[in-house]
Design a protein around this motif. Structure first.
Motif, PDB file in Angstrom:
ATOM      1  N   LYS A 107      31.143  23.572  29.629  1.00  0.00           N
ATOM      2  CA  LYS A 107      31.945  24.151  28.769  1.00  0.00           C
ATOM      3  C   LYS A 107      31.628  23.856  26.977  1.00  0.00           C
ATOM      4  CE  LYS A 107      36.146  26.044  31.551  1.00  0.00           C
ATOM      5  NZ  LYS A 107      36.749  26.364  31.694  1.00  0.00           N
ATOM      6  N   ALA A 108      30.911  22.810  26.813  1.00  0.00           N
ATOM      7  CA  ALA A 108      31.544  20.912  26.087  1.00  0.00           C
ATOM      8  C   ALA A 108      29.952  22.219  24.733  1.00  0.00           C
ATOM      9  CB  ALA A 108      30.655  20.071  26.213  1.00  0.00           C
ATOM     10  N   ASN A 109      30.671  22.338  23.276  1.00  0.00           N
ATOM     11  CA  ASN A 109      29.493  22.795  23.206  1.00  0.00           C
ATOM     12  C   ASN A 109      28.834  21.596  21.344  1.00  0.00           C
ATOM     13  OD1 ASN A 109      31.749  22.869  20.853  1.00  0.00           O
ATOM     14  ND2 ASN A 109      32.189  24.898  21.209  1.00  0.00           N
ATOM     15  N   GLU A 110      28.184  22.175  20.159  1.00  0.00           N
ATOM     16  CA  GLU A 110      27.579  21.276  19.695  1.00  0.00           C
ATOM     17  C   GLU A 110      28.417  20.174  18.809  1.00  0.00           C
ATOM     18  OE1 GLU A 110      24.267  21.846  17.613  1.00  0.00           O
ATOM     19  OE2 GLU A 110      22.881  22.720  19.182  1.00  0.00           O
ATOM     20  N   ALA A 111      29.830  21.116  18.655  1.00  0.00           N
ATOM     21  CA  ALA A 111      30.633  20.648  17.680  1.00  0.00           C
ATOM     22  C   ALA A 111      32.105  19.445  18.498  1.00  0.00           C
ATOM     23  CB  ALA A 111      31.467  22.021  17.165  1.00  0.00           C
ATOM     24  N   PHE A 142      40.410  10.591  22.050  1.00  0.00           N
ATOM     25  CA  PHE A 142      38.820  11.292  23.184  1.00  0.00           C
ATOM     26  C   PHE A 142      39.374  11.684  24.405  1.00  0.00           C
ATOM     27  CE2 PHE A 142      35.683   9.529  26.082  1.00  0.00           C
ATOM     28  CZ  PHE A 142      34.717   9.507  25.264  1.00  0.00           C
ATOM     29  N   HIS A 143      40.320  11.357  25.071  1.00  0.00           N
ATOM     30  CA  HIS A 143      40.878  11.883  26.400  1.00  0.00           C
ATOM     31  C   HIS A 143      41.434  12.961  25.886  1.00  0.00           C
ATOM     32  CE1 HIS A 143      38.920   8.558  29.399  1.00  0.00           C
ATOM     33  NE2 HIS A 143      39.476   7.857  28.512  1.00  0.00           N
ATOM     34  N   GLN A 144      42.333  13.537  25.529  1.00  0.00           N
ATOM     35  CA  GLN A 144      42.444  14.330  24.974  1.00  0.00           C
ATOM     36  C   GLN A 144      41.785  15.452  25.261  1.00  0.00           C
ATOM     37  OE1 GLN A 144      46.202  14.775  22.566  1.00  0.00           O
ATOM     38  NE2 GLN A 144      46.191  16.529  21.739  1.00  0.00           N
ATOM     39  N   ALA A 145      40.692  15.325  23.859  1.00  0.00           N
ATOM     40  CA  ALA A 145      40.161  15.550  23.751  1.00  0.00           C
ATOM     41  C   ALA A 145      38.970  16.591  25.465  1.00  0.00           C
ATOM     42  CB  ALA A 145      38.764  15.411  21.965  1.00  0.00           C
ATOM     43  N   GLU A 148      41.041  19.426  26.805  1.00  0.00           N
ATOM     44  CA  GLU A 148      40.839  20.632  25.990  1.00  0.00           C
ATOM     45  C   GLU A 148      39.610  20.870  26.110  1.00  0.00           C
ATOM     46  OE1 GLU A 148      41.734  19.155  21.650  1.00  0.00           O
ATOM     47  OE2 GLU A 148      44.040  19.194  21.953  1.00  0.00           O
ATOM     48  N   ILE A 149      38.602  20.654  26.304  1.00  0.00           N
ATOM     49  CA  ILE A 149      37.039  21.023  26.407  1.00  0.00           C
ATOM     50  C   ILE A 149      37.470  21.925  27.462  1.00  0.00           C
ATOM     51  CG2 ILE A 149      34.687  20.482  26.517  1.00  0.00           C
ATOM     52  CD1 ILE A 149      35.199  18.291  24.321  1.00  0.00           C
ATOM     53  N   ALA A 150      38.104  20.883  28.655  1.00  0.00           N
ATOM     54  CA  ALA A 150      37.495  21.542  30.160  1.00  0.00           C
ATOM     55  C   ALA A 150      38.538  23.451  29.961  1.00  0.00           C
ATOM     56  CB  ALA A 150      38.545  20.334  30.723  1.00  0.00           C
ATOM     57  N   GLY A 151      39.049  22.720  29.539  1.00  0.00           N
ATOM     58  CA  GLY A 151      39.526  24.257  29.090  1.00  0.00           C
ATOM     59  C   GLY A 151      40.810  24.868  29.961  1.00  0.00           C
ATOM     60  N   ASN A 152      41.574  24.123  30.935  1.00  0.00           N
ATOM     61  CA  ASN A 152      42.123  24.305  31.526  1.00  0.00           C
ATOM     62  C   ASN A 152      44.079  23.260  31.138  1.00  0.00           C
ATOM     63  OD1 ASN A 152      44.236  24.117  34.415  1.00  0.00           O
ATOM     64  ND2 ASN A 152      42.500  24.486  35.370  1.00  0.00           N
ATOM     65  N   SER A 153      45.219  24.308  31.556  1.00  0.00           N
ATOM     66  CA  SER A 153      46.291  23.911  30.525  1.00  0.00           C
ATOM     67  C   SER A 153      47.131  23.326  31.783  1.00  0.00           C
ATOM     68  CB  SER A 153      46.974  24.801  29.719  1.00  0.00           C
ATOM     69  OG  SER A 153      47.481  26.063  31.238  1.00  0.00           O
ATOM     70  N   ILE A 191      29.630  10.890  26.892  1.00  0.00           N
ATOM     71  CA  ILE A 191      29.152  11.872  26.496  1.00  0.00           C
ATOM     72  C   ILE A 191      27.656  12.809  26.012  1.00  0.00           C
ATOM     73  CG2 ILE A 191      28.872  12.424  24.063  1.00  0.00           C
ATOM     74  CD1 ILE A 191      30.601  10.488  23.181  1.00  0.00           C
ATOM     75  N   ALA A 192      27.361  11.672  26.497  1.00  0.00           N
ATOM     76  CA  ALA A 192      25.458  12.133  27.429  1.00  0.00           C
ATOM     77  C   ALA A 192      25.194  12.840  27.929  1.00  0.00           C
ATOM     78  CB  ALA A 192      24.805  11.243  27.497  1.00  0.00           C
ATOM     79  N   ALA A 193      26.296  13.463  29.368  1.00  0.00           N
ATOM     80  CA  ALA A 193      25.889  14.240  30.417  1.00  0.00           C
ATOM     81  C   ALA A 193      26.928  15.167  30.126  1.00  0.00           C
ATOM     82  CB  ALA A 193      27.164  13.086  31.296  1.00  0.00           C
ATOM     83  N   LEU A 194      27.836  15.302  28.849  1.00  0.00           N
ATOM     84  CA  LEU A 194      27.850  16.275  28.744  1.00  0.00           C
ATOM     85  C   LEU A 194      27.270  16.794  27.159  1.00  0.00           C
ATOM     86  CD1 LEU A 194      32.406  16.101  27.518  1.00  0.00           C
ATOM     87  CD2 LEU A 194      30.926  16.922  29.425  1.00  0.00           C
ATOM     88  N   ALA A 195      26.349  16.586  26.620  1.00  0.00           N
ATOM     89  CA  ALA A 195      25.657  16.896  26.566  1.00  0.00           C
ATOM     90  C   ALA A 195      24.614  17.596  26.697  1.00  0.00           C
ATOM     91  CB  ALA A 195      25.514  15.784  25.154  1.00  0.00           C
TER      92      ALA A 195
END
Length: 220
Positions: A107-111, A142-145, A148-153, A191-195
């Motif tokens: 789900k991660a986007n560039e921003a 960092f871990h909270q971000a 949030e990217i994972a998107g499961n509340s 970060i590299a893995a998400l990118a």
């Protein structure tokens, strides 16, 4: 000059109850209040410069999160730390943080990737300045971000509690420059893995990060 806890808390203008919870939790995870210490509500109110109601709300919330113990007729005790607790926590982290990064990699986007890079640069700068408290606050962001990217509340709620508990152990390892450098490198791999959108690489990066924490803890 490093930001104070109040400056960082006030970025999002949280409610008074949440401010008390964040400020008290910060004192717990940075070991300003030592494991096994008994706390007096009046002293906590003075330390936080806050009233009884938000402080009591924070105490009860942190008790449900396992950072405090409310003991009848004795008062409030900071939850002790033990290696057995740490090893159990590591097992839970491996499952939940692995899942978090698998979801985030899809789900991660560039921003969001840019935000993670910026946070990790700030963590590195705090590490170079030997500013342990700021480093811990930024690591929490960092871990909270990531959550949030994972998107499961529901997963976000679980990870918030797990990370707060883990940070108390992590605070014990931050005197090691080598470990701080490892953390920065491990964050960069995440970060590299998400990118790259690579789910398997992201899960492996999560596991590597947690096993590094385990090695550093057992070496203290």
């Amino acid at each position: 000059m490093s930001e104070s806890i109040s400056e960082i808390v006030n970025r999002r203008s949280p409610s008074l109850n949440e401010q008390a919870w964040l400020a008290l939790r910060h004192r717990l995870i940075t070991l300003r209040y030592k494991p096994g210490d008994y706390l007096n509500t009046a002293q906590v109110m003075e330390d936080l410069a806050m009233g009884r109601t938000p402080v009591n709300q924070a105490i009860h919330r942190l008790a449900t999160e396992g950072l405090l113990h409310i003991i009848p007729r004795k008062g409030i005790m900071v939850a002790p730390l033990s290696i057995d607790d740490a090893l159990e926590l590591i097992e839970v982290r491996l499952v939940n943080e692995g899942l978090c990064l698998e979801l985030a990699s899809q789900k991660a986007n560039e921003a969001q990737i840019g935000q993670l890079r910026e946070l990790n640069q700030q963590i590195a700068a705090a590490g170079e300045a030997r500013d342990r408290e700021k480093m811990m606050l930024l690591d929490r962001e960092f871990h909270q971000a990531l959550a949030e990217i994972a998107g499961n509340s529901r997963l976000t709620d679980i990870l918030s509690v797990i990370h707060a508990q883990a940070q108390r152990f992590w605070a014990m390892t931050l005197s090691s420059v080598a470990h701080i450098d490892e953390v920065i490198a491990e964050h960069n791999e995440i970060i590299a893995a998400l990118a790259a959108g690579d789910t398997q690489r992201a899960a492996e990066a999560a596991r590597a990060h947690i096993y590094s924490f385990k090695r550093a803890l057992l070496a203290t």
